[in-house]
Design a protein around this motif. Structure first.
Motif, PDB file in Angstrom:
ATOM      1  N   ALA A 297       0.838  -1.204   0.000  1.00 22.87           N
ATOM      2  CA  ALA A 297       0.000   0.000   0.000  1.00 22.87           C
ATOM      3  C   ALA A 297       0.875   1.258   0.000  1.00 22.87           C
ATOM      4  O   ALA A 297       0.552   2.245  -0.674  1.00 22.87           O
ATOM      5  CB  ALA A 297      -0.936  -0.006   1.200  1.00 22.87           C
ATOM      6  N   LEU A 298       1.980   1.227   0.739  1.00 18.10           N
ATOM      7  CA  LEU A 298       2.910   2.362   0.726  1.00 18.10           C
ATOM      8  C   LEU A 298       3.464   2.584  -0.677  1.00 18.10           C
ATOM      9  O   LEU A 298       3.579   3.722  -1.140  1.00 18.10           O
ATOM     10  CB  LEU A 298       4.064   2.126   1.701  1.00 18.10           C
TER      11      LEU A 298
ATOM     12  N   ARG B 173       4.763   6.250  -1.557  1.00 25.39           N
ATOM     13  CA  ARG B 173       5.544   6.588  -0.365  1.00 25.39           C
ATOM     14  C   ARG B 173       6.760   5.693  -0.171  1.00 25.39           C
ATOM     15  O   ARG B 173       7.482   5.840   0.800  1.00 25.39           O
ATOM     16  CB  ARG B 173       4.636   6.542   0.861  1.00 25.39           C
ATOM     17  N   SER B 174       6.954   4.726  -1.067  1.00 27.47           N
ATOM     18  CA  SER B 174       8.153   3.898  -1.048  1.00 27.47           C
ATOM     19  C   SER B 174       8.386   3.377  -2.462  1.00 27.47           C
ATOM     20  O   SER B 174       7.512   3.484  -3.317  1.00 27.47           O
ATOM     21  CB  SER B 174       8.028   2.729  -0.053  1.00 27.47           C
ATOM     22  N   THR B 175       9.539   2.820  -2.662  1.00 24.34           N
ATOM     23  CA  THR B 175       9.821   2.236  -3.975  1.00 24.34           C
ATOM     24  C   THR B 175       9.355   0.786  -3.981  1.00 24.34           C
ATOM     25  O   THR B 175       9.192   0.163  -2.921  1.00 24.34           O
ATOM     26  CB  THR B 175      11.327   2.278  -4.280  1.00 24.34           C
ATOM     27  N   LEU B 176       9.175   0.255  -5.174  1.00 24.18           N
ATOM     28  CA  LEU B 176       8.806  -1.150  -5.290  1.00 24.18           C
ATOM     29  C   LEU B 176       9.917  -2.029  -4.725  1.00 24.18           C
ATOM     30  O   LEU B 176       9.640  -3.022  -4.051  1.00 24.18           O
ATOM     31  CB  LEU B 176       8.510  -1.523  -6.739  1.00 24.18           C
ATOM     32  N   ALA B 177      11.163  -1.635  -4.967  1.00 26.08           N
ATOM     33  CA  ALA B 177      12.288  -2.415  -4.443  1.00 26.08           C
ATOM     34  C   ALA B 177      12.238  -2.492  -2.919  1.00 26.08           C
ATOM     35  O   ALA B 177      12.462  -3.555  -2.333  1.00 26.08           O
ATOM     36  CB  ALA B 177      13.610  -1.796  -4.898  1.00 26.08           C
ATOM     37  N   ASP B 178      11.918  -1.377  -2.252  1.00 29.99           N
ATOM     38  CA  ASP B 178      11.811  -1.387  -0.790  1.00 29.99           C
ATOM     39  C   ASP B 178      10.654  -2.260  -0.318  1.00 29.99           C
ATOM     40  O   ASP B 178      10.782  -2.998   0.664  1.00 29.99           O
ATOM     41  CB  ASP B 178      11.622   0.035  -0.247  1.00 29.99           C
TER      42      ASP B 178
END
Length: 117
Positions: free
Chosen positions: A7-8, A13-18
């Motif tokens: 959801a982030l 609010r974040s990368t896909l990698a994270d």
């Protein structure tokens, strides 16, 4: 937690990698939680003749199968971290998250209800 990480990412609010890295670190705690749910349920002497208990068992089975396929999904997403994943993978992820939430909360609700009655 895995659903929250995705959801982030969807909210920017974040990368896909994270998100994928966070999900890969969650596989072990999720499996421990599932095992704890199964083991604790066995020690609580469930009434196997009860429809709600059988429903909970089906939910746990679905949760387990969903977790197995989510591992495959996670691996496929890991290969897409530098580009936007195909819609097919995003829909797969949404379905996986929905199944996960329905099964976890359904099992918890049934367990709580059985404990009260």
């Amino acid at each position: 937690m895995a659903d929250y990480l995705m959801a982030l990412w969807l909210a920017g609010r974040s990368t896909l990698a994270d998100a994928v890295a966070g999900m890969s670190r969650l596989h072990a705690p999720i499996r421990v939680g599932l095992a704890g749910l199964v083991v604790s349920g066995c020690f609580l002497e469930p009434n196997l003749g009860s429809g709600s208990t059988r429903t909970k068992m089906v939910l746990i089975l679905l949760l387990t199968l969903n977790g197995l396929q989510a591992t495959i999904l996670s691996r496929r997403l890991a290969h897409q971290v530098s580009v936007r994943p195909p819609t097919k993978l995003l829909l797969w992820g949404a379905a996986s998250g929905t199944i996960s939430q329905v099964c976890w909360w359904g099992a918890i609700a049934i367990g709580f209800w059985n404990g009260q009655h």
